[in-house]
Design a protein around this motif. Sequence first.
Motif, short mmCIF file in Angstrom:
data_model
loop_
_atom_site.label_atom_id
_atom_site.label_comp_id
_atom_site.label_asym_id
_atom_site.label_seq_id
_atom_site.Cartn_x
_atom_site.Cartn_y
_atom_site.Cartn_z
N THR A 66 -25.67 -57.77 114.63
CA THR A 66 -24.81 -58.68 113.88
C THR A 66 -23.92 -59.52 114.81
O THR A 66 -23.13 -60.33 114.32
N LEU A 67 -24.03 -59.34 116.11
CA LEU A 67 -23.24 -60.11 117.07
C LEU A 67 -23.56 -61.59 116.91
O LEU A 67 -24.72 -61.99 116.84
N VAL A 68 -22.55 -62.40 116.81
CA VAL A 68 -22.70 -63.83 116.59
C VAL A 68 -23.20 -64.49 117.88
O VAL A 68 -22.71 -64.19 118.98
N ALA A 69 -24.15 -65.42 117.75
CA ALA A 69 -24.65 -66.17 118.90
C ALA A 69 -23.49 -66.86 119.60
O ALA A 69 -22.59 -67.40 118.94
N GLY A 70 -23.48 -66.82 120.91
CA GLY A 70 -22.40 -67.44 121.68
C GLY A 70 -21.30 -66.45 122.04
O GLY A 70 -20.36 -66.80 122.75
N SER A 71 -21.37 -65.22 121.52
CA SER A 71 -20.36 -64.20 121.85
C SER A 71 -20.57 -63.70 123.27
O SER A 71 -21.70 -63.57 123.75
#
Length: 101
Positions: A66-71
């Motif tokens: 669930t980690l957001v892209a760009g994190s």
Amino acid sequence: GADPGVDVVLLLGPDAETVLYFELELAVSDGQFTTRSTVMVTVLDVNDNAPVVLEPQARHFVVEETLVAGSAIFTVVASDADRDASNANVYFDGLVVTPAS
């Protein structure tokens, strides 16, 4: 007549990371009179040290899907022991991430 010159020879190679300069005190004599002179030799830095990765210490990271892209996943910190700023610069190449199947 006497030899007009003599070579000064380094017995050990200089290291700019440990010695910035050294001074030599010269004495020249004709047997009756002596003249002294001090010579300063500056050691120039060359790019002779490879950069070292200081962080991350770990080489394996776990992220949730669930980690957001760009994190950010981790931060890379590197250092170079060369004294001169132009030789101690550290550059980071782009990373290519290939998902495992």
